[in-house]
Design an enzyme around this catalytic site. Structure first.
Site, PDB file in Angstrom:
ATOM      1  N   LYS A   1       0.811  -1.227   0.000  1.00  0.00           N
ATOM      2  CA  LYS A   1       0.000   0.000   0.000  1.00  0.00           C
ATOM      3  C   LYS A   1       0.842   1.273   0.000  1.00  0.00           C
ATOM      4  CE  LYS A   1      -4.347  -1.741   0.583  1.00  0.00           C
ATOM      5  NZ  LYS A   1      -4.283  -2.943   1.362  1.00  0.00           N
TER       6      LYS A   1
ATOM      7  N   GLU B   1      -9.977   6.340   2.828  1.00  0.00           N
ATOM      8  CA  GLU B   1     -10.853   5.329   3.407  1.00  0.00           C
ATOM      9  C   GLU B   1      -9.973   4.153   3.821  1.00  0.00           C
ATOM     10  OE1 GLU B   1     -10.091   5.354   0.236  1.00  0.00           O
ATOM     11  OE2 GLU B   1      -9.578   3.240  -0.035  1.00  0.00           O
TER      12      GLU B   1
ATOM     13  N   SER C   1       1.777  -9.838  -0.827  1.00  0.00           N
ATOM     14  CA  SER C   1       1.389  -8.433  -0.745  1.00  0.00           C
ATOM     15  C   SER C   1       1.643  -7.808   0.624  1.00  0.00           C
ATOM     16  CB  SER C   1      -0.088  -8.271  -1.115  1.00  0.00           C
ATOM     17  OG  SER C   1      -0.893  -9.120  -0.321  1.00  0.00           O
TER      18      SER C   1
HETATM   19  C1  LIG Z   1      -5.188  -4.080   1.124  1.00  0.00           C
HETATM   20  C2  LIG Z   1      -4.465  -5.341   0.934  1.00  0.00           C
HETATM   21  C3  LIG Z   1      -4.777  -6.235  -0.120  1.00  0.00           C
HETATM   22  C4  LIG Z   1      -5.929  -6.016  -1.065  1.00  0.00           C
HETATM   23  O1  LIG Z   1      -5.895  -4.863  -1.811  1.00  0.00           O
HETATM   24  P1  LIG Z   1      -5.524  -4.826  -3.359  1.00  0.00           P
HETATM   25  O2  LIG Z   1      -5.803  -3.437  -3.740  1.00  0.00           O
HETATM   26  O3  LIG Z   1      -6.386  -5.826  -4.073  1.00  0.00           O
HETATM   27  O4  LIG Z   1      -4.087  -5.183  -3.482  1.00  0.00           O
HETATM   28  C5  LIG Z   1      -4.017  -7.373  -0.275  1.00  0.00           C
HETATM   29  N1  LIG Z   1      -3.005  -7.661   0.576  1.00  0.00           N
HETATM   30  C6  LIG Z   1      -2.675  -6.841   1.599  1.00  0.00           C
HETATM   31  C7  LIG Z   1      -1.553  -7.220   2.478  1.00  0.00           C
HETATM   32  C8  LIG Z   1      -3.394  -5.664   1.813  1.00  0.00           C
HETATM   33  O5  LIG Z   1      -3.059  -4.863   2.838  1.00  0.00           O
END
Ligand SMILES: *Cc1c(COP(=O)(O)O)cnc(C)c1O
Length: 392
Positions: free
Chosen positions: A89, A111, A377
């Site tokens: 993020k 948000e 992620s």
């Molecule tokens: C917010 C988040 C996601 C999902 O959001 P995307 O916009 O689809 O990437 C996935 N993994 C983590 C660790 C997150 O914090």
């Protein structure tokens, strides 16, 4: 046909900017300025310097030996979990706050659901000395208490939202309402590849540093700059968009996305929007949304707070409908098992969101020579209690 946004803000039939009239001038201004600003040398220099020295990029592309043996392929993990604040993020919030500053904005709103985007925004605001207000569903404020305290410590003001189901979707609506009241001084930092044009494209570009790095990292490690498979989890679609960005037109690369099945995509306890959704307009864009016959948004459910959103960004709606990406629905229990598996085979505790991507591996048939890149992620520290409550 291109999978990137067209000059009207559409991806096929998805996208656009469906906004209240009071925001027209503000959004139009952003549409006209964002590419120009992003392409200046000054912006690029500041952005890449912060990504390197503050976020800690490039994130490693790690060859996962034991997982590779287990799945019979050559598996690399793109380690977005090692970024400052623990997920992808921050790539986006750093970029958007630089853009906000260049556009002369003084107040930032955002948000958040689980609070990861809220923390990444509050972090960027602390770094830049900007005023920050975060909208968060009252239910999430309770469930994600630590992230609320982190945001407050970083100097942000957190507004609990008590409308609707009091979760992410309601927080988005509240942020848009606030934006309508302060269109001139406020910049809305959207957290995923959603919202009115140009946000889906803006966020995808900010995250595209992920695939930019994958290209040269694979060239270094494998002697070719593309994989056979890219795998990512998908909520709104930002880490997935970043992972695939430079490969969308490269047909040699298969794209596999894992959405949150919850307790099963055929049940009402699901967030599998690409399986279950129908065309509708939500938070400023046309996309696939989970809704009832009257067009009322259905509450999404997933064990992972970051995937539990009733819509999915327009770029991914189009790619899935065109057959460019393959979308798998991964249930809570499959994600939990995969999270434990990665932990025990590689010593990496993934965010439960990312564990959905890991679970997709067992549904694919690999050749031993296949090069697979999977984006982790985020890190699992925030999810330890959920893991512990569901021992595998
Ligand atoms: C917010 C988040 C996601 C999902 O959001 P995307 O916009 O689809 O990437 C996935 N993994 C983590 C660790 C997150 O914090």
């Amino acid at each position: 046909m291109s999978y990137y946004v067209n000059d009207k803000g559409f991806y096929g039939q998805f996208g656009g900017a469906y906004i209240p009239e009071i925001l027209y001038a503000t959004v139009k201004n952003l549409q006209e300025q964002y590419l120009q600003i992003l392409e200046t040398d000054e912006f690029k220099r500041e952005y890449h310097q912060l990504l390197r020295d503050y976020v800690g990029r490039p994130s490693p592309l790690y060859f996962a030996q034991r997982m590779s043996e287990h799945y019979g392929c050559r598996l690399y993990l793109k380690r977005e979990d090692l970024n400052h604040t623990g997920a992808h993020k921050i790539n986006n919030t750093i970029g958007q706050i630089l853009l906000a500053r260049k556009m002369g904005k003084t107040r930032i709103i955002a948000e958040t659901g689980a609070g990861q985007h809220g923390v990444a925004t509050a972090t960027a605001c602390a770094l830049m000395g900007m005023k920050c207000e975060v909208f968060m569903g009252a239910t999430d404020v309770e469930r994600q208490h630590t992230n609320v305290e982190r945001k407050k410590m970083l100097g942000a003001q957190v507004h609990p939202v008590r409308t609707g189901n009091m979760t992410l979707s309601d927080a988005c609506s509240a942020a848009i309402r606030d934006w309508c009241c302060h269109p001139s001084d406020t910049f809305y930092i959207v957290g995923s590849t959603m919202g009115p044009h140009p946000y889906p494209d803006l966020v995808a570009r900010m995250q595209s540093v992920i695939s930019e790095e994958i290209r040269w990292q694979l060239q270094e490690k494998e002697g070719r700059d593309y994989p056979d498979y890219l795998v990512a989890c998908i909520g709104g679609g930002s880490n997935a968009a970043g992972t695939i960005y430079h490969y969308v037109d490269d047909e040699r690369v298969r794209i596999v996305l894992a959405e949150a099945g919850g307790q099963g995509w055929q049940t009402d306890r699901t967030a599998a929007t690409l399986h279950r959704g129908s065309i509708g307009i939500l938070h400023g864009a046309k996309m696939l949304v989970m809704q009832n016959d009257d067009g009322q948004i259905q509450e999404a459910y997933s064990i992972s707070a970051g995937l539990d959103y009733p819509g999915v960004g327009p770029m991914h709606c189009n790619m899935a409908r065109q057959g460019r990406s393959r979308v798998l629905s991964i249930n809570d229990d499959e994600a939990l098992r995969a999270g434990y598996e990665l932990t025990r085979l590689e010593g990496i505790i993934p965010a439960i969101e990312s564990a959905h991507a890991v679970a997709a591996l067992s549904k694919l048939d690999f050749k031993a020579t296949d090069i697979v890149v999977l984006t982790v992620s985020g890190r699992g520290d925030k999810d330890i209690e959920t893991y512990l409550a569901n021992p595998q």
